[in-house]
Structures are given as C-alpha cells and as structure tokens.
Write a protein that holds these residues in place. Structure first.
Motif, PDB file in Angstrom:
ATOM      1  N   SER A  31      -8.991  -8.057   4.828  1.00 40.05           N
ATOM      2  CA  SER A  31      -9.480  -6.764   5.301  1.00 40.05           C
ATOM      3  C   SER A  31      -9.134  -5.675   4.297  1.00 40.05           C
ATOM      4  O   SER A  31      -8.329  -5.872   3.375  1.00 40.05           O
ATOM      5  CB  SER A  31      -8.848  -6.431   6.651  1.00 40.05           C
ATOM      6  N   GLY A  32      -9.718  -4.511   4.507  1.00 39.94           N
ATOM      7  CA  GLY A  32      -9.357  -3.366   3.692  1.00 39.94           C
ATOM      8  C   GLY A  32      -7.884  -3.040   3.814  1.00 39.94           C
ATOM      9  O   GLY A  32      -7.243  -2.632   2.844  1.00 39.94           O
ATOM     10  N   GLU A  33      -7.345  -3.236   5.015  1.00 43.21           N
ATOM     11  CA  GLU A  33      -5.909  -2.990   5.221  1.00 43.21           C
ATOM     12  C   GLU A  33      -5.069  -3.997   4.435  1.00 43.21           C
ATOM     13  O   GLU A  33      -4.041  -3.647   3.847  1.00 43.21           O
ATOM     14  CB  GLU A  33      -5.563  -3.063   6.707  1.00 43.21           C
ATOM     15  N   ASP A  34      -5.494  -5.279   4.430  1.00 44.16           N
ATOM     16  CA  ASP A  34      -4.788  -6.290   3.648  1.00 44.16           C
ATOM     17  C   ASP A  34      -4.746  -5.900   2.175  1.00 44.16           C
ATOM     18  O   ASP A  34      -3.721  -6.062   1.502  1.00 44.16           O
ATOM     19  CB  ASP A  34      -5.490  -7.650   3.769  1.00 44.16           C
ATOM     20  N   LEU A  35      -5.872  -5.407   1.678  1.00 43.37           N
ATOM     21  CA  LEU A  35      -5.998  -5.103   0.255  1.00 43.37           C
ATOM     22  C   LEU A  35      -5.380  -3.765  -0.118  1.00 43.37           C
ATOM     23  O   LEU A  35      -5.312  -3.426  -1.304  1.00 43.37           O
ATOM     24  CB  LEU A  35      -7.477  -5.138  -0.154  1.00 43.37           C
ATOM     25  N   GLN A  36      -4.929  -3.008   0.847  1.00 48.03           N
ATOM     26  CA  GLN A  36      -4.312  -1.703   0.595  1.00 48.03           C
ATOM     27  C   GLN A  36      -2.799  -1.779   0.485  1.00 48.03           C
ATOM     28  O   GLN A  36      -2.165  -1.006  -0.223  1.00 48.03           O
ATOM     29  CB  GLN A  36      -4.683  -0.735   1.730  1.00 48.03           C
ATOM     30  N   VAL A  37      -2.193  -2.755   1.167  1.00 43.91           N
ATOM     31  CA  VAL A  37      -0.737  -2.763   1.304  1.00 43.91           C
ATOM     32  C   VAL A  37      -0.049  -3.163   0.008  1.00 43.91           C
ATOM     33  O   VAL A  37      -0.542  -4.007  -0.742  1.00 43.91           O
ATOM     34  CB  VAL A  37      -0.322  -3.697   2.465  1.00 43.91           C
ATOM     35  N   GLN A  38       1.075  -2.520  -0.268  1.00 41.66           N
ATOM     36  CA  GLN A  38       1.959  -2.872  -1.375  1.00 41.66           C
ATOM     37  C   GLN A  38       3.335  -3.137  -0.776  1.00 41.66           C
ATOM     38  O   GLN A  38       4.007  -2.228  -0.323  1.00 41.66           O
ATOM     39  CB  GLN A  38       2.029  -1.755  -2.415  1.00 41.66           C
ATOM     40  N   SER A  39       3.755  -4.402  -0.791  1.00 42.21           N
ATOM     41  CA  SER A  39       4.938  -4.797  -0.034  1.00 42.21           C
ATOM     42  C   SER A  39       6.242  -4.634  -0.805  1.00 42.21           C
ATOM     43  O   SER A  39       7.318  -4.704  -0.212  1.00 42.21           O
ATOM     44  CB  SER A  39       4.801  -6.254   0.427  1.00 42.21           C
ATOM     45  N   MET A  40       6.175  -4.425  -2.098  1.00 42.39           N
ATOM     46  CA  MET A  40       7.374  -4.192  -2.905  1.00 42.39           C
ATOM     47  C   MET A  40       6.938  -3.610  -4.246  1.00 42.39           C
ATOM     48  O   MET A  40       5.769  -3.734  -4.633  1.00 42.39           O
ATOM     49  CB  MET A  40       8.164  -5.483  -3.120  1.00 42.39           C
ATOM     50  N   PRO A  41       7.850  -2.984  -4.982  1.00 41.86           N
ATOM     51  CA  PRO A  41       7.456  -2.349  -6.244  1.00 41.86           C
ATOM     52  C   PRO A  41       6.890  -3.315  -7.280  1.00 41.86           C
ATOM     53  O   PRO A  41       6.039  -2.915  -8.096  1.00 41.86           O
ATOM     54  CB  PRO A  41       8.768  -1.715  -6.739  1.00 41.86           C
TER      55      PRO A  41
END
Length: 415
Positions: A31-41
């Motif tokens: 999803s767009g939400e999946d592709l937006q998240v950054q889980s760590m630097p």
C-alpha cells in the motif's frame, strides 16, 4: 565501472525496461502506507527507493545532455542520496517525512523518465553513456534488494507481523554435514577482469597471497547457530570484539534479528514461520559472525580466499527470481555449496581499496570509494539479489553492526 563497451545478451532498452518494471513488480501488493514508512535511519521508504533510482537516471544520464531541463528541479534535493558534488540533499533519517510528492506522482515521474531514456537510446548513444545507463541499472538492482530488506524491517516493526507475500509451503529439509575443503595456496589474482560490468571498487585486478586455508562447504545453519545461543554465546564477553560486546550490551542482542523469543520461529517476508534447522542463519552482523566463528574454533574467510574459490563456480543459487525471499536449506551435495545466493557471507576483510584503485571521475566517483572506512566486505549475494547482478568479484560492504540485510556465515580455517 569500466566505460568500455559491454557485451550485452539483450537489447539495452529491453534490459532497461525489464529491470525498471521489476522494481515496480516488487512493490505490487504494498500500500501507499507500506511504501511511506521508514522504520529506522538505515532504511529508506519504498517510495523513496522508487524516486531515487529514477533521479539517478535523470541526473547522470539525461542530465549529461547540457540541453536537458528537469521538469521537477526541486526534487533533486529530495532524492539525491549522498552525491555531495551535485548538490545538497534531504537528511537520510528523515526520508519517511516526505509525504509529498505522493506515490502517484512518483510513479508518473518514473514513467516520464523511462520514456525520456527510451527516446535517448533511440537517437543513439556512445559507449560512455551506455556505461552510465548500465551503472544506473546495476544501481537499481541494488535498490531492489534494499527495498525488500527495508520493507521486511518495517513489517517486522508492526505488532501484527504482517507478511509481504505468501511464500512457498515449508517442507522437510536436510543439508550436507559441514566439512572443510582446502583452498589454493600461493599467489592468486583477484578483482574484475573481462568485458562485463564491474564497479570501480572491484578493480584493478591484482595479485595477492593466500596462505594455507580451508573453507566450509556450506553456510552455517540455524540449528548450528542455535547451539551458540543456547551455549551462552551472547553472554560470553571473551568471544566478542570490543565494539561488538558493547553493541550486545547496549542493544540487548540475544539472538539473530528476526528470531522470535521462543527460538523456534522467525519473522520472514512471508510472516512468522517455524525456524528451519537446516536453512542458513541470516540477519547476522559482522560482530555476531565473528563471535560465532571464534566459538566454533574457526574464523571468517578473507575476501581473497572467497573470491578465488568462487571464481571457479557458476553463479547459481537461490536469488530474487526464486521468489522465496528467504535462505533455503542446500540440497546434499559435494564441493563448495551456496557460494552464491541465499545469504551474503561476511568476510574477515575490511572494505578498503585494492592496490592502484582509482575511483570514477566526477560525481560518480562518490559511488563507492568514499565509503572505504569502518566497513566490512560481504560476498556472494542473497535471496533478495537479482541473479544477473552478482559475480565472483562483487564486493558488498556494510558497517559491522548491520543486521537487517540477508547476511550469514561461512567458516574458514587456517591449515
């Protein structure tokens, strides 16, 4: 990267479109939400990967033409990664804050740049520009692997532990018993040779000396690493390098990154699955690989030992095309197994330049050379690596604490 003409097995435009489409295919179902998240630097959002790989072609291929004008010049700041010589960039740890431009505009950006590259190729390009296109494609394949490892980390951070895709059903597995096979001793040549593509850090080819040694016939398995865990490997300071022990204490490491507390299951791109005892252990840092090797009475191979052995083997294995997206138990067999695919193999070699190394001229010289500090070399590719991206001379590199890549362990010994 050599700028001489390459020997292509397919039309350049067909290869360009195939690799570009594969990146989008890896995003199918996200999803767009999946592709937006950054889980760590250390990770990047999938959307940023889609944009950055496109920016690379715009900057280094289309931008090579003085007459080219970017339709979105303000995006250069957003999607430049680390090329200081071409301008400033958005901070890496804050890429997940880039909710704009939205995903549909990123997809449109890819389509427009792809069309422009196609028109560029139709007009004819010289060998040097063709080499830049090939570098962009190899770069994109690196980001395909990063996209998979980054989305795995993001999904693992979700308490629901959702799957990226449903993998094949787990079956009964077995593997060959571990044994050590002697390698060559004496002067050997390593580094890239021939007309195929290579990064600048694989050159120049040069002679080095191999002392008497042996390599394990296969990668270390989950079951073998579990014995290290149960034997108190993460509590024994004497097994660890100083910085590794400090990391264990600071971050509370007790097992590989995606193993569950029950030590019987692990998070995979297919969700939480039972730990296959015969599959290669993965998501191991250099520190963990080194500590396990010491516990096992062995050591990690040097990159020269690894390359000399791998050069005589075909680059066959469990790669991205298998769509397992996880290391698999190797079938019983003779000789060196799993040299390619499944899991990147940490070596005992720091990532430094070869004798006589010269980076590419201009901004592309920033691609590899400036990272030759405080990192360690990995070899062989993984289950997330495209098959035609890997070769015996390929030098991957990560800092010693990195765990989110598909990295595992092959043991070595002195003889």
């Amino acid at each position: 990267m050599s700028v001489s003409a390459f020997v292509y097995t397919e039309d350049v435009l067909a290869r360009f479109m195939r690799i570009r489409r594969q990146t989008l295919a890896l995003c199918a179902g996200l999803s767009g939400e999946d592709l937006q998240v950054q889980s760590m630097p250390d990770a990047s959002p999938g959307k940023w990967h889609l944009a950055h790989t496109t920016w690379f072609f715009e900057q280094f291929v289309l931008g090579h033409d003085p007459a080219y004008r970017s339709p979105n010049p303000e995006w250069h700041y957003l999607f430049n990664s680390y090329y200081e010589s071409v301008g400033p960039m958005h901070a890496r740890p804050q890429r997940g804050l880039l909710s704009r431009p939205p995903l549909d505009e990123i997809r449109d950006y890819r389509a427009r740049i792809d069309e422009a590259i196609g028109e560029h190729l139709a007009r004819g390009v010289d060998a040097a520009l063709t080499a830049r296109i090939e570098l962009g494609l190899q770069h994109e394949q690196q980001h395909q692997e990063l996209l998979l490892t980054d989305i795995k980390h993001a999904l693992w951070c979700n308490p629901l532990k959702p799957a990226y895709r449903q993998g094949p059903a787990a079956g009964e597995s077995r593997t060959s018993s571990m044994r050590f096979l002697p390698g060559r001793q004496g002067p050997v040549d390593i580094g890239h040779e021939g007309d195929g593509f290579a990064y600048d850090n694989e050159t120049p080819r040069h002679t080095t000396w191999l002392s008497a040694h042996a390599l394990a016939n296969r990668l270390v398995t989950n079951d073998e690493y579990l014995a290290f865990v149960r034997d108190g490997g993460y509590q024994e300071a004497g097994l660890w390098l100083s910085d590794g022990w400090a990391r264990v204490q600071c971050e509370g490491w007790q097992r590989p990154l995606y193993w569950q507390e029950d030590l019987a299951s692990e998070f995979t791109l297919a969700g939480v699955r039972a730990l296959d005892p015969h599959a290669p252990v993965c998501h191991i840092s250099y520190f963990e690989a080194d500590a396990f090797s010491r516990w096992a009475g062995a050591r990690l191979p040097t990159e020269a030992e690894w390359e000399d052995a791998a050069t005589r083997l075909p680059a066959h294995g469990n790669f991205q095309e298998s769509q397992h997206f996880h290391p698999c138990a190797v079938p019983v067999g003779d000789g060196l197994l799993q040299m390619y695919g499944d899991a990147w193999e940490w070596t005992a070699s720091p990532y430094v330049s070869y004798p006589g190394f010269k980076p590419l001229p201009g901004a592309l010289g920033e691609y590899n050379g400036k990272f030759m500090n405080g990192q360690w070399v990995l070899r062989g590719g993984s289950c997330a690596t495209p098959r035609d991206h890997i070769r015996a001379s390929y030098r991957n590199f990560f800092p010693p604490h990195a765990r989110w890549q598909f990295a595992g362990i092959r043991l070595g010994q002195d003889r």
